[in-house]
Write a protein that holds these residues in place. Structure first.
Motif, PDB file in Angstrom:
ATOM      1  N   PRO A 159      52.145  30.274 129.270  1.00  0.00           N
ATOM      2  CA  PRO A 159      52.811  31.055 129.122  1.00  0.00           C
ATOM      3  C   PRO A 159      52.673  31.497 127.581  1.00  0.00           C
ATOM      4  O   PRO A 159      52.468  30.931 126.657  1.00  0.00           O
ATOM      5  CB  PRO A 159      54.403  30.682 129.046  1.00  0.00           C
ATOM      6  N   THR A 160      52.740  32.950 127.336  1.00  0.00           N
ATOM      7  CA  THR A 160      52.285  33.535 126.189  1.00  0.00           C
ATOM      8  C   THR A 160      53.713  34.313 125.574  1.00  0.00           C
ATOM      9  O   THR A 160      53.619  34.748 124.575  1.00  0.00           O
ATOM     10  CB  THR A 160      51.466  34.688 126.182  1.00  0.00           C
ATOM     11  N   HIS A 161      54.546  34.500 126.316  1.00  0.00           N
ATOM     12  CA  HIS A 161      55.832  35.049 125.992  1.00  0.00           C
ATOM     13  C   HIS A 161      57.011  34.675 126.693  1.00  0.00           C
ATOM     14  O   HIS A 161      56.879  34.074 127.896  1.00  0.00           O
ATOM     15  CB  HIS A 161      55.751  36.636 126.030  1.00  0.00           C
ATOM     16  N   GLY A 162      58.182  34.752 126.481  1.00  0.00           N
ATOM     17  CA  GLY A 162      59.409  34.436 127.431  1.00  0.00           C
ATOM     18  C   GLY A 162      59.796  33.189 126.757  1.00  0.00           C
ATOM     19  O   GLY A 162      60.008  32.767 125.703  1.00  0.00           O
ATOM     20  N   PHE A 163      60.528  32.451 127.774  1.00  0.00           N
ATOM     21  CA  PHE A 163      61.473  31.469 127.540  1.00  0.00           C
ATOM     22  C   PHE A 163      60.919  30.256 126.862  1.00  0.00           C
ATOM     23  O   PHE A 163      61.451  29.412 126.099  1.00  0.00           O
ATOM     24  CB  PHE A 163      62.340  30.804 128.879  1.00  0.00           C
ATOM     25  N   TYR A 164      59.403  29.852 127.134  1.00  0.00           N
ATOM     26  CA  TYR A 164      58.831  28.829 126.766  1.00  0.00           C
ATOM     27  C   TYR A 164      58.095  28.763 125.549  1.00  0.00           C
ATOM     28  O   TYR A 164      57.071  27.905 125.105  1.00  0.00           O
ATOM     29  CB  TYR A 164      58.144  28.054 127.956  1.00  0.00           C
ATOM     30  N   THR A 165      58.173  29.688 124.721  1.00  0.00           N
ATOM     31  CA  THR A 165      57.348  29.936 123.607  1.00  0.00           C
ATOM     32  C   THR A 165      57.777  29.329 122.447  1.00  0.00           C
ATOM     33  O   THR A 165      58.852  28.656 122.480  1.00  0.00           O
ATOM     34  CB  THR A 165      57.319  31.449 123.220  1.00  0.00           C
ATOM     35  N   LYS A 166      57.098  28.948 121.542  1.00  0.00           N
ATOM     36  CA  LYS A 166      57.341  28.132 120.452  1.00  0.00           C
ATOM     37  C   LYS A 166      58.760  28.700 119.573  1.00  0.00           C
ATOM     38  O   LYS A 166      59.442  28.137 119.424  1.00  0.00           O
ATOM     39  CB  LYS A 166      56.502  27.820 119.494  1.00  0.00           C
ATOM     40  N   GLU A 167      58.550  30.106 119.625  1.00  0.00           N
ATOM     41  CA  GLU A 167      59.492  31.004 118.861  1.00  0.00           C
ATOM     42  C   GLU A 167      60.826  30.883 119.615  1.00  0.00           C
ATOM     43  O   GLU A 167      61.924  30.579 118.987  1.00  0.00           O
ATOM     44  CB  GLU A 167      58.847  32.313 118.641  1.00  0.00           C
ATOM     45  N   ALA A 168      60.765  30.887 120.921  1.00  0.00           N
ATOM     46  CA  ALA A 168      61.929  31.111 121.519  1.00  0.00           C
ATOM     47  C   ALA A 168      62.858  29.595 121.729  1.00  0.00           C
ATOM     48  O   ALA A 168      63.859  29.694 121.624  1.00  0.00           O
ATOM     49  CB  ALA A 168      61.595  31.456 122.997  1.00  0.00           C
ATOM     50  N   ILE A 169      61.838  28.613 121.771  1.00  0.00           N
ATOM     51  CA  ILE A 169      62.430  27.263 121.665  1.00  0.00           C
ATOM     52  C   ILE A 169      63.123  27.015 120.362  1.00  0.00           C
ATOM     53  O   ILE A 169      64.076  26.331 120.277  1.00  0.00           O
ATOM     54  CB  ILE A 169      61.365  26.085 121.953  1.00  0.00           C
ATOM     55  N   ALA A 170      62.545  27.520 119.063  1.00  0.00           N
ATOM     56  CA  ALA A 170      62.837  27.284 117.841  1.00  0.00           C
ATOM     57  C   ALA A 170      64.294  28.197 117.737  1.00  0.00           C
ATOM     58  O   ALA A 170      65.267  27.546 117.023  1.00  0.00           O
ATOM     59  CB  ALA A 170      61.814  27.686 116.793  1.00  0.00           C
ATOM     60  N   ASN A 171      64.204  29.157 118.302  1.00  0.00           N
ATOM     61  CA  ASN A 171      65.439  30.059 118.259  1.00  0.00           C
ATOM     62  C   ASN A 171      66.579  29.325 118.875  1.00  0.00           C
ATOM     63  O   ASN A 171      67.612  29.508 118.364  1.00  0.00           O
ATOM     64  CB  ASN A 171      65.344  31.623 118.782  1.00  0.00           C
ATOM     65  N   ARG A 172      66.306  29.031 119.938  1.00  0.00           N
ATOM     66  CA  ARG A 172      67.548  28.072 120.679  1.00  0.00           C
ATOM     67  C   ARG A 172      67.897  26.662 120.059  1.00  0.00           C
ATOM     68  O   ARG A 172      69.112  26.737 119.984  1.00  0.00           O
ATOM     69  CB  ARG A 172      66.968  27.733 122.119  1.00  0.00           C
TER      70      ARG A 172
END
Length: 72
Positions: A43-56
């Motif tokens: 995955p390069t975008h979406g729910f499992y990116t490092k950025e999304a995980i850090a935001n959550r």
């Protein structure tokens, strides 16, 4: 020509016959007909990116802090 009986077989389920595939994998470990051993594109975008995980994680910490202030 006798094939090596110790070499693994594909084993993919055939819908038409219900029997497993008896083909031996190629040198790369994949069946010529069924592929396999691939997990797909990472995955390069979406729910499992490092950025999304850090935001959550950041939002989770904010919510915990707010709940701690309210519940005092």
């Amino acid at each position: 020509m006798m094939e090596n009986p110790m070499k693994p077989i594909c084993g993919a389920h055939a819908r038409t016959t219900g029997n497993p595939c008896q083909k031996q994998p190629l040198d790369n470990g994949r069946c010529r007909l069924h592929g396999g051993l691939s997990t797909g594109r990472p995955p390069t975008h979406g729910f499992y990116t490092k950025e999304a995980i850090a935001n959550r994680a950041r939002l989770r910490d904010l919510i915990k802090g707010i709940n701690a202030m309210i519940c005092k």
